[in-house]
Scaffold this motif. Sequence first.
Motif, PDB file in Angstrom:
ATOM      1  N   PHE A  24       2.476   6.718   7.104  1.00  0.00           N
ATOM      2  CA  PHE A  24       2.399   7.745   8.145  1.00  0.00           C
ATOM      3  C   PHE A  24       3.766   8.381   8.383  1.00  0.00           C
ATOM      4  O   PHE A  24       3.906   9.594   8.503  1.00  0.00           O
ATOM      5  CB  PHE A  24       1.866   7.148   9.456  1.00  0.00           C
ATOM      6  N   MET A  25       4.783   7.523   8.457  1.00  0.00           N
ATOM      7  CA  MET A  25       6.118   8.043   8.725  1.00  0.00           C
ATOM      8  C   MET A  25       6.608   8.919   7.584  1.00  0.00           C
ATOM      9  O   MET A  25       7.129  10.016   7.805  1.00  0.00           O
ATOM     10  CB  MET A  25       7.102   6.885   8.958  1.00  0.00           C
TER      11      MET A  25
ATOM     12  N   LEU B  36      13.545  -3.573   4.540  1.00  0.00           N
ATOM     13  CA  LEU B  36      12.229  -3.639   5.165  1.00  0.00           C
ATOM     14  C   LEU B  36      11.332  -4.724   4.574  1.00  0.00           C
ATOM     15  O   LEU B  36      10.904  -5.645   5.267  1.00  0.00           O
ATOM     16  CB  LEU B  36      11.523  -2.281   5.031  1.00  0.00           C
TER      17      LEU B  36
ATOM     18  N   ILE C 256       0.822   0.945   6.137  1.00  0.00           N
ATOM     19  CA  ILE C 256       0.174   2.136   6.677  1.00  0.00           C
ATOM     20  C   ILE C 256       1.146   2.866   7.603  1.00  0.00           C
ATOM     21  O   ILE C 256       1.275   4.096   7.552  1.00  0.00           O
ATOM     22  CB  ILE C 256      -1.117   1.764   7.421  1.00  0.00           C
ATOM     23  N   GLY C 257       1.854   2.103   8.418  1.00  0.00           N
ATOM     24  CA  GLY C 257       2.850   2.706   9.289  1.00  0.00           C
ATOM     25  C   GLY C 257       3.891   3.466   8.497  1.00  0.00           C
ATOM     26  O   GLY C 257       4.238   4.604   8.814  1.00  0.00           O
ATOM     27  N   LEU C 258       4.349   2.825   7.421  1.00  0.00           N
ATOM     28  CA  LEU C 258       5.353   3.442   6.556  1.00  0.00           C
ATOM     29  C   LEU C 258       4.825   4.741   5.958  1.00  0.00           C
ATOM     30  O   LEU C 258       5.516   5.771   5.934  1.00  0.00           O
ATOM     31  CB  LEU C 258       5.695   2.452   5.443  1.00  0.00           C
TER      32      LEU C 258
ATOM     33  N   LEU D 264       0.822  -1.205   0.000  1.00  0.00           N
ATOM     34  CA  LEU D 264       0.000   0.000   0.000  1.00  0.00           C
ATOM     35  C   LEU D 264       0.860   1.261   0.000  1.00  0.00           C
ATOM     36  O   LEU D 264       0.394   2.332  -0.344  1.00  0.00           O
ATOM     37  CB  LEU D 264      -0.919   0.020   1.223  1.00  0.00           C
TER      38      LEU D 264
ATOM     39  N   ALA E  68       4.911  12.281   7.517  1.00  0.00           N
ATOM     40  CA  ALA E  68       5.394  13.195   8.556  1.00  0.00           C
ATOM     41  C   ALA E  68       6.777  13.728   8.199  1.00  0.00           C
ATOM     42  O   ALA E  68       7.065  14.914   8.397  1.00  0.00           O
ATOM     43  CB  ALA E  68       5.413  12.487   9.910  1.00  0.00           C
ATOM     44  N   VAL E  69       7.619  12.859   7.661  1.00  0.00           N
ATOM     45  CA  VAL E  69       8.975  13.286   7.314  1.00  0.00           C
ATOM     46  C   VAL E  69       8.933  14.350   6.226  1.00  0.00           C
ATOM     47  O   VAL E  69       9.596  15.390   6.315  1.00  0.00           O
ATOM     48  CB  VAL E  69       9.824  12.074   6.868  1.00  0.00           C
TER      49      VAL E  69
ATOM     50  N   VAL F 243      -0.420  -4.948   5.390  1.00  0.00           N
ATOM     51  CA  VAL F 243      -1.229  -3.725   5.360  1.00  0.00           C
ATOM     52  C   VAL F 243      -0.827  -2.789   6.501  1.00  0.00           C
ATOM     53  O   VAL F 243      -0.593  -1.596   6.298  1.00  0.00           O
ATOM     54  CB  VAL F 243      -2.729  -4.084   5.449  1.00  0.00           C
ATOM     55  N   LEU F 244      -0.709  -3.346   7.699  1.00  0.00           N
ATOM     56  CA  LEU F 244      -0.347  -2.527   8.859  1.00  0.00           C
ATOM     57  C   LEU F 244       1.019  -1.889   8.662  1.00  0.00           C
ATOM     58  O   LEU F 244       1.224  -0.700   8.910  1.00  0.00           O
ATOM     59  CB  LEU F 244      -0.325  -3.391  10.119  1.00  0.00           C
ATOM     60  N   PHE F 245       1.947  -2.710   8.196  1.00  0.00           N
ATOM     61  CA  PHE F 245       3.305  -2.242   7.967  1.00  0.00           C
ATOM     62  C   PHE F 245       3.301  -1.068   6.986  1.00  0.00           C
ATOM     63  O   PHE F 245       3.934  -0.031   7.228  1.00  0.00           O
ATOM     64  CB  PHE F 245       4.127  -3.414   7.413  1.00  0.00           C
TER      65      PHE F 245
END
Lengths: 260, 334, 286
Positions: free
Chosen positions: C101-102, C80, C97-99, C34, C105-106, C93-95
């Motif tokens: 978000f990061m 990764l 989405i986390g990526l 994703l 933000a960066v 999927v979780l991974f």
Amino acid sequence: MSDAPLSDAPRDIALQTVNLFRNFGGLTATNDVSLTLRRGERHALIGPNGAGKTTLINLLTGVLRPSSGRILLEGEDITEARADERVRRGLARTFQINQLFAAMTPLEGVGMAVSQTKGKGWEFWRSVGHSRPVIDEIVEVLDRFGLCDVMGEKISSLPYGKQRLLEIAMAIACRPRVLLLDEPAAGVPEGEREDILDVVAKLPEDVTVLLIEHDMDLVFRFASRISVLVSGALLTAGTVDEISTDPRVRAVYLGEADHG
Amino acid sequence: MTTQRIATLRLQAVGLHDRLSAWHWSEYLFWVLVAASYFLFPSRHLLMNEIAILALFSLSLDLILGYAGVISLGHAAFFGLGAYTAGIITKFGVTDPLIGLGCATLAATALGLATSFLALRGSDLTRLMVTLGVALVLYEIANRLGWLTGGADGLQGMDVGPILGFDFDIFGAVANAYSLIVLFVLFLIARRVVHSPFGWSLRAIRDNPLRAAAIGVPVRGRLVAVYTLGAAYAGVAGALLAQTTQFASLDVLAFHRSADVLLMVTIGGVGYLYGGLIGALVFKIMQDTLSNLTPQYWEFWIGLVLVVLVLGGRDWLERLAALVARRTRPGAGR
Amino acid sequence: MLTNLFDGFAYGMLLFVLACGLAVTLGLMNLVNLAHGAFAMAGGYVCMILVNRHGVPFFAGLPIAFIVCAALGVVAERLLYTHIYRRSHLDQVLFCIGLIFMVDAVVDYFQGPQQQFINIPDFLKDRFEFLGVSVGAYRLLIIGVCGLIAVSLQLVLTRTRFGSRLRAAVDDRRVARGMGINVDLVFMLTFAVGSGLAGLGGALGAEILGLDPTFPLKYMIYFLIVVTVGGTASITGPFLASLLLGVADVAGKYYIPDFGAFVIYTVMILVLIWRPQGLFGRVATR
């Protein structure tokens, strides 16, 4: 074993396939199979590796849809029925490779099959153990398969032989009139093998059994009739004596088995 | 002799069955702590109210993710629909919170049922797309229907009446009690459902859908049912948020809602009901702390938590519990 | 009318270049990436920084965006993604989405949350009449570049040794291993090229799609539609799906502006009702 002449009246036929075909791309995995199982019969389906035995059982149980042809259960057309409908109509199966609920206990595995069969599958408000007939039947099935002493253990931690027994127990808990056993003793260590054979021998007489098997010992011990599947097509069907002396069968199957 | 043996086995089976669904002491402790927190932190009612609502929201996702194995990227659709329904209905003079809650539940249930047939088709990927798509469509609709929803400004001036004679106060004491009680009641219902034959068959489907069908479980029907139930729960959570904050904005339908709730369930662990509750608590505290430290970039840390959780294993809570159990058992461990 | 078709066509081509990497990684590694859009966004920002702030010519910025994103792809794959190939789809999927978000933000931290525009050469801003169709020069460029990429991809897949290895690995990883194909290397190269193409698409598309830190989330649904409707069995499926999506989206937004955004969802739902496996998808056998 003699093959008593049976009438072909529909009520005597438990399961029947009519000109069943299944293609995968260009490959014909099931080729014009017309198989007839008579009521109460112990019927074995044999064939070399890759003959299409597993495809056929998947067609019978509704995991796969046939490309053409029909499947009749006690005279009723179930070709279009979903897998779970077929179970409710009395056709259950076991799997060659264990398909159990690894995180559950035997009590829950069998309990689910029983409550499903007793029409309580949609009950969402009362617990499984609320119903006395359900509990009685769970205990009866677990006891018959010698699983009572492990009923509270996690299925994945059971010895392999016990898991194979549970495979059959869960199918029997569905109260089938036709039972498909897909290599029930596959992979079971020698010491636990006799338990499985015992259970297969003691299956209720009114249940029609189709035994899909590789192991000829098991076939000759239990089957009254044998069908031979080669390259997706039925080569022949007959009594144990007929099949074991049939030169064609020897050529394609027994001969191969001799080579190991 | 044999009948007696059967009777013994029967007792054993019933005993085992009851143990499988019996309340564990830690469960009592959990709810006692929840009740105690209400009286111990009177200045934190607003925060606790929000946690209770998020807990209900993630409980609803746990039902469909943990018990049916359906990954949803758009669970906010039901939450948002519940919130807007509860809010809009007050504009038509229906100010009783319980009636609003009921209407919101009905709306979310209807949407859940209608979309379940789409969302349960095909592979995981199709499900991701459909659930995400449904939430986006709802967001777009809420945005367009400005006359009804207030559009981007949000639904202003909701007039929520007293709940069973108690007026909502600005400290959130009534709101918090209301949310906690609804959460507890719905939790009890979910717990009963999970231990019923229906609930067992859901776990069976998650473990092995092929075998579930082979013992006669109608897999699709069950998934539709639990998906709808999850949608209904999410709708209730959304309605609670709108009623207790007297506000609903597009934020309730935004993607980050769906992502956050996934994270909450992940933190707490899927498939045992408490995961969502614990996850919501941890998430909210984490969010509060992080957004105080870095107001604009707390998303980064949330993302990092997700990545680390996945790489390190999502079962951290389970392992922690096992470790504690080993340490506290006399004679075991080191 | 034809103008809209033309614009939709250009848009669809762009979507294809953006999403084809996702289709291949999904088919090849069963990886639901994703976060694919993050690479596209990275390409956009790389190009923007080079062109706007360091005076690099736009046409040099595009290939650099490709190279940088391909390199990023290799690093991300090795560090990764390699950990999550065998994980459940939920983990993936979780991974991702986390990526996302990061990365959001960066990018927000370094470049701010506002929309960015790449300074494109003036001659690309023209529109001219051609056989009664109003043709935007920039869109013509997009069609040219993306068409070239699509054709080369098809040629590489069907005519070269690497292509046949790739297809063997998509069909059956174990068989491919047995045939002596270095599947891990194929994975890495594919991931790199896919990410690179996404980066190129992001740079090329910034003018049309916009460029800001929310890019990966905003276009996630488009990528998902392309791969679910198009399937992963070939690149023609995603290609046709991209064109369909592009034309439907542009036409929807033009002719029924009030409900334009819903057109693609309606198309998506109809396709799913009609063919749950996607328009061009193969029936899942595994």
